[in-house]
Design a protein around this motif. Structure first.
Motif, PDB file in Angstrom:
ATOM      1  N   PHE A   8      -9.432  -4.049   1.486  1.00 39.63           N
ATOM      2  CA  PHE A   8      -8.305  -3.305   2.057  1.00 39.63           C
ATOM      3  C   PHE A   8      -7.011  -4.115   1.961  1.00 39.63           C
ATOM      4  O   PHE A   8      -5.932  -3.546   1.731  1.00 39.63           O
ATOM      5  N   ALA A   9      -7.102  -5.427   2.133  1.00 39.09           N
ATOM      6  CA  ALA A   9      -5.899  -6.252   2.043  1.00 39.09           C
ATOM      7  C   ALA A   9      -5.280  -6.152   0.646  1.00 39.09           C
ATOM      8  O   ALA A   9      -4.049  -6.112   0.492  1.00 39.09           O
ATOM      9  N   ALA A  10      -6.124  -6.071  -0.378  1.00 38.34           N
ATOM     10  CA  ALA A  10      -5.620  -5.948  -1.745  1.00 38.34           C
ATOM     11  C   ALA A  10      -4.973  -4.587  -1.965  1.00 38.34           C
ATOM     12  O   ALA A  10      -3.938  -4.479  -2.633  1.00 38.34           O
ATOM     13  N   VAL A  11      -5.568  -3.556  -1.405  1.00 39.99           N
ATOM     14  CA  VAL A  11      -5.000  -2.208  -1.515  1.00 39.99           C
ATOM     15  C   VAL A  11      -3.620  -2.166  -0.860  1.00 39.99           C
ATOM     16  O   VAL A  11      -2.650  -1.614  -1.401  1.00 39.99           O
ATOM     17  N   ARG A  12      -3.504  -2.748   0.352  1.00 36.80           N
ATOM     18  CA  ARG A  12      -2.219  -2.754   1.059  1.00 36.80           C
ATOM     19  C   ARG A  12      -1.168  -3.526   0.268  1.00 36.80           C
ATOM     20  O   ARG A  12      -0.007  -3.096   0.172  1.00 36.80           O
ATOM     21  N   ALA A  13      -1.556  -4.649  -0.303  1.00 41.17           N
ATOM     22  CA  ALA A  13      -0.605  -5.462  -1.066  1.00 41.17           C
ATOM     23  C   ALA A  13      -0.099  -4.691  -2.293  1.00 41.17           C
ATOM     24  O   ALA A  13       1.104  -4.687  -2.590  1.00 41.17           O
ATOM     25  N   PHE A  14      -1.017  -4.051  -3.018  1.00 38.65           N
ATOM     26  CA  PHE A  14      -0.612  -3.286  -4.196  1.00 38.65           C
ATOM     27  C   PHE A  14       0.282  -2.101  -3.807  1.00 38.65           C
ATOM     28  O   PHE A  14       1.341  -1.879  -4.413  1.00 38.65           O
ATOM     29  N   GLU A  15      -0.115  -1.349  -2.782  1.00 35.00           N
ATOM     30  CA  GLU A  15       0.660  -0.155  -2.405  1.00 35.00           C
ATOM     31  C   GLU A  15       2.061  -0.523  -1.951  1.00 35.00           C
ATOM     32  O   GLU A  15       3.042   0.141  -2.324  1.00 35.00           O
ATOM     33  N   ALA A  16       2.183  -1.601  -1.161  1.00 34.24           N
ATOM     34  CA  ALA A  16       3.506  -2.021  -0.689  1.00 34.24           C
ATOM     35  C   ALA A  16       4.370  -2.497  -1.857  1.00 34.24           C
ATOM     36  O   ALA A  16       5.568  -2.194  -1.930  1.00 34.24           O
TER      37      ALA A  16
END
Length: 303
Positions: A8-16
């Motif tokens: 999830f941390a990777a998803v948040r980083a990419f989306e932001a």
């Protein structure tokens, strides 16, 4: 098979990063370093086995795959945030409306055994609790009787016989030994469902002229007057067991009326499976079953 989801941390980083089109801005939003954000994006690309950004020095641009993935993720994360905030802001309070007798003599003494007792807000009504959930400011109503009502989930909770109760002080003062002794005392009558004639008939005094006495709108008022040594009331066994055990009241004689349903749990049908309401219903039912006061031949309680 479990869901094979990306971190999830990777998803948040990419989306932001995709939303800002800037690693630095994404790092500021997420309270991370730009290096940490870049590391998370590379981890996501490795998980997906595809490139999401094209990089040229300090400049980045979304690939076609990255652009499509970012658009979907933003919508999903917005929905996830909305649902999370709805849960966080949802009232944890469970509002329960009941009769005074049920609240004071049955529910309140047991309430500390409920896991979320501190979140229960209890209100009592002077008469039978009203069942219009649009106006009664309640989530659950402990209604008198087990009558069904369109639009409501009604689950019978309690059945009880009735017998006379007296305070120990009045019994000693008046020397009450036989059912006929009650005919010279003050009896308290119920505004609805009064059963004194039936009780005297079962006690072998059918047709006896009953003494005058006040009529009360609910059994709690008459029971309270008995505790104050003012007379005798016909109490519901399921409700006054605790008061008798405490020594504040005494049961008179072995004669009792037949068991009849007296309380049921009511809530709006659409909310019957609400986790907190369902947990409260199941706890009430378990408490009643432990005391053997649940009506017989009940349908299976809804899960």
């Amino acid at each position: 098979m479990g869901r094979k989801l990306p971190p999830f941390a990777a998803v948040r980083a990419f989306e932001a990063t995709a939303r800002h089109m800037s690693v630095k801005s994404a790092a500021e939003e997420l309270c991370l370093t730009p290096s940490a954000v870049s590391h998370q994006i590379k981890a996501l690309e490795g998980f997906l086995d595809t490139q999401l950004f094209e990089r040229a020095g300090n400049r980045i641009a979304l690939t076609l795959t990255g652009k499509g993935y970012a658009g979907k993720l933003t919508g999903l994360l917005d929905t996830f945030l909305e649902e999370t905030e709805a849960v966080r802001e949802a009232p944890r309070i469970l509002r329960v409306l009941s009769t005074p007798g049920f609240a004071a003599r049955w529910l309140v003494p047991r309430l500390p055994r409920l896991d979320f007792a501190r979140d229960v807000r209890l209100r009592v009504s002077n008469g039978a609790p009203w069942l219009d959930f649009a106006t009664n400011d309640a989530d659950v109503v402990i209604q008198w009787s087990d009558r069904t009502t369109p639009g409501l989930h009604v689950e019978p909770l309690m059945a009880s016989a009735r017998y006379p109760v007296i305070s120990p002080e009045l019994r000693q003062r008046e020397i009450v030994r036989h059912p006929e002794d009650l005919l010279r005392l003050t009896l308290f009558y119920d505004e609805t469902d009064d059963a004194w004639p039936e009780w005297f008939q079962r006690a072998g005094l059918a047709g006896a002229e009953l003494p005058p006495g006040p009529t009360y709108p609910n059994c709690e008022l008459s029971t309270t007057m008995v505790e104050q040594h003012q007379g005798v009331s016909l109490a519901y066994d399921a409700v006054v067991r605790g008061t008798i055990a405490s020594g504040r009241l005494e049961r008179l004689f072995d004669v009792a009326t037949p068991r009849l349903p007296i309380y049921a749990i009511a809530c709006p049908e659409p909310r019957a499976h609400d986790p907190r309401i369902a947990a409260f219903r199941h706890w009430l039912r378990a408490e009643a079953e432990a005391e053997g006061v649940v009506p017989q031949h009940l349908p299976q309680a809804a899960e």
